[in-house]
Enzyme design. Structure first.
Site, PDB file in Angstrom:
ATOM      1  CB  SER A  29      21.144 -49.567   2.435  1.00 34.46           C
ATOM      2  OG  SER A  29      21.926 -50.594   3.009  1.00 34.46           O
ATOM      3  CG  LEU A  30      16.963 -53.990   3.681  1.00 33.33           C
ATOM      4  CD1 LEU A  30      16.538 -55.408   3.308  1.00 33.33           C
ATOM      5  CD2 LEU A  30      15.822 -53.258   4.378  1.00 33.33           C
ATOM      6  CB  THR A  81      28.119 -50.573  -1.796  1.00 37.58           C
ATOM      7  OG1 THR A  81      27.449 -51.427  -2.721  1.00 37.58           O
ATOM      8  CG2 THR A  81      27.290 -49.315  -1.576  1.00 37.58           C
ATOM      9  CE  LYS A  85      30.595 -53.624  -3.620  1.00 41.36           C
ATOM     10  NZ  LYS A  85      29.814 -54.843  -3.796  1.00 41.36           N
ATOM     11  CG  ASN A 106      32.654 -55.717   0.646  1.00 45.74           C
ATOM     12  OD1 ASN A 106      33.679 -56.211   1.106  1.00 45.74           O
ATOM     13  ND2 ASN A 106      31.451 -56.200   0.921  1.00 45.74           N
ATOM     14  CG  ASP A 121      30.486 -57.959  -2.065  1.00 45.80           C
ATOM     15  OD1 ASP A 121      29.579 -57.786  -1.234  1.00 45.80           O
ATOM     16  OD2 ASP A 121      30.982 -57.031  -2.736  1.00 45.80           O
ATOM     17  CB  ALA A 149      26.750 -59.198  -7.847  1.00 47.93           C
ATOM     18  CE1 TYR A 241      20.754 -57.806  -1.996  1.00 45.13           C
ATOM     19  CE2 TYR A 241      18.900 -57.066  -0.664  1.00 45.13           C
ATOM     20  CZ  TYR A 241      20.137 -56.837  -1.220  1.00 45.13           C
ATOM     21  OH  TYR A 241      20.773 -55.637  -1.008  1.00 45.13           O
ATOM     22  N   GLY A 262      19.135 -64.960  -3.244  1.00 43.83           N
ATOM     23  CA  GLY A 262      20.167 -63.940  -3.011  1.00 43.83           C
ATOM     24  C   GLY A 262      20.309 -63.504  -1.563  1.00 43.83           C
TER      25      GLY A 262
HETATM   26  P1  NAD Z   1      26.475 -54.561 -12.389  1.00 43.39           P
HETATM   27  O1  NAD Z   1      25.782 -53.534 -13.186  1.00 43.39           O
HETATM   28  O2  NAD Z   1      27.860 -54.305 -11.877  1.00 43.39           O
HETATM   29  O3  NAD Z   1      26.536 -55.934 -13.228  1.00 43.39           O
HETATM   30  C1  NAD Z   1      25.425 -56.520 -13.847  1.00 43.39           C
HETATM   31  C2  NAD Z   1      25.922 -57.239 -15.101  1.00 43.39           C
HETATM   32  O4  NAD Z   1      24.833 -57.966 -15.663  1.00 43.39           O
HETATM   33  C3  NAD Z   1      26.425 -56.280 -16.197  1.00 43.39           C
HETATM   34  O5  NAD Z   1      27.698 -56.712 -16.641  1.00 43.39           O
HETATM   35  C4  NAD Z   1      25.353 -56.410 -17.285  1.00 43.39           C
HETATM   36  O6  NAD Z   1      25.879 -56.206 -18.576  1.00 43.39           O
HETATM   37  C5  NAD Z   1      24.884 -57.819 -17.082  1.00 43.39           C
HETATM   38  N1  NAD Z   1      23.555 -58.118 -17.604  1.00 43.39           N
HETATM   39  C6  NAD Z   1      22.421 -57.371 -17.489  1.00 43.39           C
HETATM   40  N2  NAD Z   1      21.383 -58.018 -18.088  1.00 43.39           N
HETATM   41  C7  NAD Z   1      21.871 -59.196 -18.548  1.00 43.39           C
HETATM   42  C8  NAD Z   1      21.300 -60.300 -19.249  1.00 43.39           C
HETATM   43  N3  NAD Z   1      19.999 -60.337 -19.578  1.00 43.39           N
HETATM   44  N4  NAD Z   1      22.106 -61.348 -19.564  1.00 43.39           N
HETATM   45  C9  NAD Z   1      23.416 -61.325 -19.269  1.00 43.39           C
HETATM   46  N5  NAD Z   1      24.008 -60.304 -18.620  1.00 43.39           N
HETATM   47  C10 NAD Z   1      23.251 -59.263 -18.254  1.00 43.39           C
HETATM   48  O7  NAD Z   1      25.501 -54.888 -11.190  1.00 43.39           O
HETATM   49  P2  NAD Z   1      25.888 -55.677  -9.846  1.00 43.39           P
HETATM   50  O8  NAD Z   1      26.388 -54.712  -8.835  1.00 43.39           O
HETATM   51  O9  NAD Z   1      26.716 -56.844 -10.217  1.00 43.39           O
HETATM   52  O10 NAD Z   1      24.440 -56.127  -9.339  1.00 43.39           O
HETATM   53  C11 NAD Z   1      23.702 -57.132 -10.011  1.00 43.39           C
HETATM   54  C12 NAD Z   1      22.574 -57.603  -9.108  1.00 43.39           C
HETATM   55  O11 NAD Z   1      23.142 -58.234  -7.961  1.00 43.39           O
HETATM   56  C13 NAD Z   1      21.697 -56.493  -8.550  1.00 43.39           C
HETATM   57  O12 NAD Z   1      20.370 -56.935  -8.585  1.00 43.39           O
HETATM   58  C14 NAD Z   1      22.125 -56.338  -7.116  1.00 43.39           C
HETATM   59  O13 NAD Z   1      21.076 -55.924  -6.274  1.00 43.39           O
HETATM   60  C15 NAD Z   1      22.520 -57.772  -6.790  1.00 43.39           C
HETATM   61  N6  NAD Z   1      23.504 -57.888  -5.711  1.00 43.39           N
HETATM   62  C16 NAD Z   1      23.244 -58.784  -4.735  1.00 43.39           C
HETATM   63  C17 NAD Z   1      24.140 -58.946  -3.702  1.00 43.39           C
HETATM   64  C18 NAD Z   1      23.834 -59.916  -2.607  1.00 43.39           C
HETATM   65  O14 NAD Z   1      24.491 -59.841  -1.567  1.00 43.39           O
HETATM   66  N7  NAD Z   1      22.916 -60.837  -2.787  1.00 43.39           N
HETATM   67  C19 NAD Z   1      25.336 -58.217  -3.678  1.00 43.39           C
HETATM   68  C20 NAD Z   1      25.578 -57.318  -4.729  1.00 43.39           C
HETATM   69  C21 NAD Z   1      24.652 -57.162  -5.734  1.00 43.39           C
END
Ligand code: NAD
Length: 306
Positions: A29-30, A81, A85, A106, A121, A149, A241, A262
């Site tokens: 984690s950063l 996280t 959450k 969060n 978030d 997310a 990101y 992201g």
């Molecule tokens: P998660 O597992 O809770 O949700 C991901 C969702 O995507 C799931 O419901 C899954 O079924 C769906 N999915 C996967 N492949 C798919 C596809 N090809 N088409 C449609 N749906 C698909 O994960 P999350 O915690 O929501 O994280 C998702 C991404 O967001 C991660 O890469 C994470 O690093 C990133 N993230 C970024 C931030 C940010 O601040 N930028 C914050 C949180 C998470």
């Protein structure tokens, strides 16, 4: 829990603010560096510790105990996280308005024996969208991914006035469940779901598209949808990101489409958390520059190793 895995504040360098991050697989984690560097630049004594459940041999079911231990040991706040959450939402005494609507927390402030929950978030995504794509049309937005997310981005999109939000997920039930929740929260917007077989048609009519799936991460290469299907001028946003330039963002830039990577959401989330914890306004641009530098360094080191 003195001397336990969380550690004891009395054994640490005295910190005006002691903050933790509870979740799983947090070693990379950063967030600690981002918070501590900005706090130091603001002249604050601030220590941010990783409290990784797996490393501590604890389970998400221990969250209530951990929050109690953190409060006893002098932590001012903890970020929470994956996978905690929703659990954290059930464990706070009081909750900020939007975190209550999202039913996900969060950030927990530990103040005077009480736990107060926030969700930064969605704020991070909203602020990133406003700053990064100020002219984005919110007429019809298609979002892939309805997990943690995706709940936050969908909430932010509707809070920013999206008239029609079309949700898709490989798990159709997940998309439907999120759509149901959001319809109740935003009755004046239209929230629908789209099956994979209907996605190309939805993309062709979208004013904006959002990836909230893990696809595009260094360890999950690929794209959740074909950006060549969207009309010229459609904006494209990614929550991933690591790297900042995902395959989706690269393809969108090649087509000349407006993009939001992201990084904006990640920094916005940290910015809002730091401000709520300390009551001092951080410098968003400075945090963003720092964060982007860290991710770029990490990405080039990974590319060199590959
Ligand atoms: P998660 O597992 O809770 O949700 C991901 C969702 O995507 C799931 O419901 C899954 O079924 C769906 N999915 C996967 N492949 C798919 C596809 N090809 N088409 C449609 N749906 C698909 O994960 P999350 O915690 O929501 O994280 C998702 C991404 O967001 C991660 O890469 C994470 O690093 C990133 N993230 C970024 C931030 C940010 O601040 N930028 C914050 C949180 C998470």
């Amino acid at each position: 829990m003195s001397g336990g895995p969380i550690g004891d504040r009395r054994q640490a360098t005295p910190a005006t603010h002691l903050v933790g991050l509870i979740g799983e697989r947090l070693t990379a984690s950063l967030t600690p560096l981002l918070h501590e560097t900005e706090a130091a630049r603001l002249g604050l004594e601030y220590e941010y510790r990783i409290l990784d459940l797996i490393e501590m041999g604890r389970s998400p079911r221990d969250l209530e105990h951990l929050l109690g231990e953190a409060a006893d040991e002098g932590f001012d706040a903890v970020n929470v996280t994956y996978p905690c959450k929703q659990l954290a939402f059930d464990l706070v005494d009081d909750v900020d308005h939007d975190a209550g609507r999202l039913r996900a927390v969060n950030l927990v402030l530990l103040r005077e024996g009480r736990r107060v929950g926030y969700n930064t978030d969605w704020i991070g995504y909203r602020d990133g969208l406003r700053a990064g794509l100020p002219d984005a049309s919110m007429e019809r937005v298609v979002q892939a991914g309805c997990g943690g997310a995706g709940s936050a981005t969908a909430y932010a999109l509707l809070a920013c006035g999206t008239r029609e939000l079309q949700l898709t997920d490989v798990d159709d039930a997940r998309a439907e469940a999120l759509a149901d929740e959001l319809r109740a929260l935003f009755p004046s917007s239209r929230v629908t779901t789209v099956f994979a077989s209907e996605l190309d048609v939805a993309l062709a009519a979208a004013s904006g598209v959002v990836n909230a799936t893990p696809l595009g991460m260094a360890h999950h290469p690929g794209v959740a949808f074909d950006v060549d299907r969207v009309r010229p001028g459609t904006w494209v946003s990614d929550v991933v990101y690591r790297p900042l330039q995902t395959e989706l963002i690269r393809r969108a830039i090649r087509r000349g489409l407006p993009v939001l990577d992201g990084g904006r959401m990640a920094v916005g989330q940290a910015f809002a958390s730091l401000e709520i914890i300390t009551g001092v306004r951080p410098d968003r641009q400075r945090m963003e520059g720092h964060f982007r530098g860290l991710v770029r360094e990490e990405t080039s080191a990974e590319e060199e190793r590959a």
